[in-house]
Design an enzyme around this catalytic site. Sequence first.
Site, PDB file in Angstrom:
ATOM      1  N   CYS A 282     149.648  53.293  70.829  1.00  0.00           N
ATOM      2  CA  CYS A 282     149.598  52.776  72.205  1.00  0.00           C
ATOM      3  C   CYS A 282     150.853  52.002  72.587  1.00  0.00           C
ATOM      4  CB  CYS A 282     148.363  51.902  72.397  1.00  0.00           C
ATOM      5  SG  CYS A 282     148.479  50.277  71.632  1.00  0.00           S
TER       6      CYS A 282
ATOM      7  N   CYS B 258     155.929  40.970  59.844  1.00  0.00           N
ATOM      8  CA  CYS B 258     155.380  39.706  60.319  1.00  0.00           C
ATOM      9  C   CYS B 258     154.618  39.982  61.618  1.00  0.00           C
ATOM     10  CB  CYS B 258     156.524  38.720  60.537  1.00  0.00           C
ATOM     11  SG  CYS B 258     155.960  37.086  60.990  1.00  0.00           S
TER      12      CYS B 258
HETATM   13 ZN   LIG Z   1     147.564  50.492  69.487  1.00  0.00          ZN
END
Ligand SMILES: [Zn+2]
Length: 160
Positions: free
Chosen positions: A114, A134
Site C-alpha cells: 500500500c 527502525c
Molecule cells: Zn500496507
Amino acid sequence: MSSPSSEKKSPVKKPAFPGAKTDAQWKKLLTPQQFYVMRRKGTEKAFANEYWNNKKDGEYRCAACGHPLFSSDAKFDSGTGWPSYWKPLNDESVVTQDDSSWFVTRTEVICANCSGHLGHVFNDGPQPTGLRYCMNSVALKFKPAEPAKKATTNKAASHD
Ligand SMILES: [Zn+2]
C-alpha cells in the site's frame, strides 16, 4: 499552478502498489496517528509506542493493509525505543527509497502493498545483514503466533 498532465514520463520506474489509496480514503481508514506516520512520514515517540519492547512470537503486518512485513524472529533490541528488525519477512514485504527530508538522506521503508510509510533502514544493525529496520509501532499490527500445540488431552499426572 501545475500544468495539466501532458504525458509525463517519470524517470524512475516506481513499483506498483496494489493496495494504494488516496489520502481521502486513508483518512477514513486510519487513525490520525496512523495517518500522520504512514501517509505523512511522521515518527512516533520512542519508547512510548506499542511494540518496541514486544518480545512475543508472531508476525508484524502493515497496520493499513495487513500486508506481512516482519517476523519476531528478526526482531532485536536496538535500544532506540522503536521496534527494530534486521531483515523484512521476505523480498515482497517492503520497498526502500531515498528520503532526503530533515537535511539528511536516509533510506525510507514503505509497505510493498500500500506504500504506507513504516520507518527507515540503517546500516548499523546486527549480523548477518548488518541492517536495522527502525519501524513505527503505529504502522504495524502484531499477529501472535499460534500456540505450537494445544494440550487438550487430560493433563499427565506422571510429572515428578
Ligand atoms: Zn500496507
